[in-house]
Design a protein around this motif. Structure first.
Motif, short mmCIF file in Angstrom:
data_model
loop_
_atom_site.label_atom_id
_atom_site.label_comp_id
_atom_site.label_asym_id
_atom_site.label_seq_id
_atom_site.Cartn_x
_atom_site.Cartn_y
_atom_site.Cartn_z
N ILE A 132 0.85 -1.19 0.00
CA ILE A 132 0.00 0.00 0.00
C ILE A 132 0.88 1.25 0.00
O ILE A 132 1.69 1.44 0.91
CB ILE A 132 -0.92 0.03 1.24
N THR A 142 -4.05 9.37 2.20
CA THR A 142 -4.45 8.87 0.88
C THR A 142 -3.60 7.63 0.61
O THR A 142 -2.45 7.55 1.06
CB THR A 142 -4.23 9.91 -0.22
N SER A 144 -3.10 3.83 -2.07
CA SER A 144 -3.50 2.97 -3.18
C SER A 144 -2.77 1.64 -3.08
O SER A 144 -1.63 1.57 -2.60
CB SER A 144 -3.20 3.63 -4.53
N THR A 146 -0.66 -1.17 -4.66
CA THR A 146 0.21 -1.32 -5.81
C THR A 146 0.37 -2.78 -6.21
O THR A 146 0.74 -3.09 -7.34
CB THR A 146 1.60 -0.71 -5.55
N LEU A 151 -6.04 -6.04 -4.68
CA LEU A 151 -5.92 -5.47 -6.02
C LEU A 151 -6.38 -6.47 -7.08
O LEU A 151 -7.12 -6.14 -8.01
CB LEU A 151 -4.49 -5.03 -6.28
N SER A 156 -9.09 -3.07 -8.40
CA SER A 156 -9.08 -1.64 -8.08
C SER A 156 -7.91 -1.34 -7.16
O SER A 156 -7.62 -2.10 -6.23
CB SER A 156 -10.39 -1.24 -7.40
N SER A 157 -7.24 -0.23 -7.43
CA SER A 157 -6.12 0.18 -6.57
C SER A 157 -6.59 0.99 -5.38
O SER A 157 -5.79 1.32 -4.50
CB SER A 157 -5.11 0.99 -7.39
N SER A 158 -7.87 1.32 -5.33
CA SER A 158 -8.39 2.15 -4.25
C SER A 158 -8.40 1.38 -2.93
O SER A 158 -8.97 0.29 -2.85
CB SER A 158 -9.81 2.63 -4.57
N HIS A 195 -14.73 -0.94 0.09
CA HIS A 195 -14.35 -0.90 -1.32
C HIS A 195 -15.60 -0.72 -2.19
O HIS A 195 -16.74 -0.65 -1.68
CB HIS A 195 -13.57 -2.16 -1.71
#
Length: 215
Positions: A132, A142, A144, A146, A151, A156-158, A195
């Motif tokens: 992350i 914040t 994402s 990786t 993932l 989704s990378s969120s 998510h």
């Protein structure tokens, strides 16, 4: 007579369809009930943020305490506070995380990258820890994904907002001795902090997550 009968049947079908339709409010009510049942079934003791603050931002695991964080609606238990330092204001770093995800609504295990007996797409999940990328700006984070199972599974990378809540309270260093341990938390995450799948389906999830720096 046949025409009247047809109209009555059509109206009954429409009414039945309306009764089967589940509004967003209905789904939120179902979520609240599922979370309440989960808390009751597991004898979780919910404490306020004031009590959490008074306890030095800790939760007593011997009492099975979880703090409910009013802003996010996330319930959090800090199992281990971690070692080293927390993510600092203005810092960007990569974290390694392992997790177990449990669907509260369906009362079932969704997935986990902690068990060597499980695989995803034919690959052992233990080879897929979450990496992350995290940045802190003041009290906000914040992040994402990786790489990792989340993932791959959700494409989704969120990172769910609920996952970032503990980073204010735990240290994320790498253990340097047998007496040090990485941070571990347990979370009840409502759909609004989850998510995209959780959000779109109004599904709450329970997580056990560990955090430590990648290097």
């Amino acid at each position: 007579m046949k025409k009247i009968l047809f109209i009555m049947i059509a109206m009954a079908a429409v009414l039945s369809s309306c009764n089967d339709y589940e509004t967003y409010g209905d789904k939120k009510e179902k979520e609240r009930n599922a979370i309440a049942k989960f808390i009751s079934d597991r004898s979780i003791v919910v404490i306020s943020e004031d009590q959490f603050n008074q306890q030095g931002y800790t939760t007593d695991t011997t009492l099975n305490q979880y703090v409910k964080l009013d802003k996010s609606g996330v319930y959090m238990q800090i199992v281990r506070p971690g070692c080293g330092t927390a993510v600092q204001d203005g810092e960007s770093t990569n974290l390694v995380s392992r997790f177990t995800e449990y669907d509260i609504l369906e009362d079932t295990l969704s997935m986990s990258n902690n068990n060597a007996n499980y695989s995803y797409g034919g690959v052992s999940v233990v080879t897929m820890p979450e990496i992350i990328a995290v940045k802190r700006s003041g009290a906000s984070f914040t992040a994402s994904f990786t790489s990792g199972l989340m993932l791959k599974a959700y494409s989704s990378s969120s990172v769910p907002s609920g996952w970032l809540v503990p980073l204010t309270y735990v240290k994320v260093g790498r253990p340097q001795s047998l007496t040090e341990e990485c941070a571990k938390v347990r979370l009840i995450v409502p759909h609004s902090q989850g998510h995209a799948y959780a959000s779109s389906n109004v599904t709450p999830y329970y997580y056990e997550i560990t955090f430590q720096r990648e290097s």
